[in-house]
Design an enzyme around this catalytic site. Sequence first.
Site, PDB file in Angstrom:
ATOM      1  N   LYS A  98       0.877  -1.163   0.000  1.00 29.95           N
ATOM      2  CA  LYS A  98       0.000   0.000   0.000  1.00 29.95           C
ATOM      3  C   LYS A  98       0.919   1.218   0.000  1.00 29.95           C
ATOM      4  CE  LYS A  98      -2.946   2.991   2.572  1.00 29.95           C
ATOM      5  NZ  LYS A  98      -3.323   3.458   3.913  1.00 29.95           N
ATOM      6  N   GLY A 159      -7.985   9.555   9.690  1.00 30.51           N
ATOM      7  CA  GLY A 159      -8.239   9.641  11.121  1.00 30.51           C
ATOM      8  C   GLY A 159      -9.284  10.665  11.527  1.00 30.51           C
ATOM      9  N   GLY A 186     -10.769   8.176   6.674  1.00 34.14           N
ATOM     10  CA  GLY A 186     -11.876   9.061   7.018  1.00 34.14           C
ATOM     11  C   GLY A 186     -13.124   8.386   7.541  1.00 34.14           C
ATOM     12  N   ASN A 207      -9.254   2.016   9.835  1.00 40.76           N
ATOM     13  CA  ASN A 207      -8.533   1.692  11.062  1.00 40.76           C
ATOM     14  C   ASN A 207      -9.080   2.456  12.257  1.00 40.76           C
ATOM     15  OD1 ASN A 207      -6.153   0.528  12.574  1.00 40.76           O
ATOM     16  ND2 ASN A 207      -5.714   2.707  12.791  1.00 40.76           N
TER      17      ASN A 207
END
Length: 256
Positions: A98, A159, A186, A207
């Site tokens: 990634k 985040g 997001g 996450n």
Amino acid sequence: MDDKLKIGKFEFNSRLIIGTGKYENFEVMKKAHEACGAEVVTVAIRRVNFDDEKENLLNYINKDKLTILPNTAGCYTAEDAIRTARLARELGMGDWVKLEVIGDQKTLMPDNGETLKATKVLVKEGFTVLAYTNDDIIYAKKIEEAGATSVMPLGSPIGSGQGILNPNNIKNIIENANVPIIVDAGVGTASDVTIAMELGADGVLLNTGVALAKDPVRMARAMKSAIESGRDAFLAGRIQKKLYASASSPIEGVIK
């Protein structure tokens, strides 16, 4: 029905990719990973403590159920990202990555120019590149044309928990892509995931929305359901929006 997420040579039943940061502890992380049903977990190579067995998060990942997707988080130049990807390959994490190149420390927005540069180099070196970018329609296409196996536009700043701020941009990117589009960053709650999937995204990477939830494990279960329901809704095909009402029961043939 064969509806697998296909990224290069990889195939997965789950369309959710989960992260590893910000959890209260590794045990909570493990339980959340299991609850969300993901088959891919992304790991920031630059943040792995290889010198301490207890603090090495790789030891808390169930490698029988989860495939590790190394990422280049924390890199601010193409050169740093390329070097990190090469390191991950040397550590035996395979030839997929990634790709994440950040352009600003405050907003953590990706640097599309550096991302494009790194994509070209890594593709030539045989990497399967999943490239993180903002929701720029033009750059998303350029990154795809540079050889990225998947393009990963953000829903909103990483985040932030703001959800999908520009659904029209995401939809446009999806409709013009010939590679899987995975919405990344997001996500704040399950409805954000559902919206991304209903737009036609091939998957979602998240996450913070799980890790910092009051109950991470329960939120992980919610994210699993959101992925599945959003995908079903997209494949089912929503009704068109209308300006005026339309009766559920037709009036033709009604006895007066």
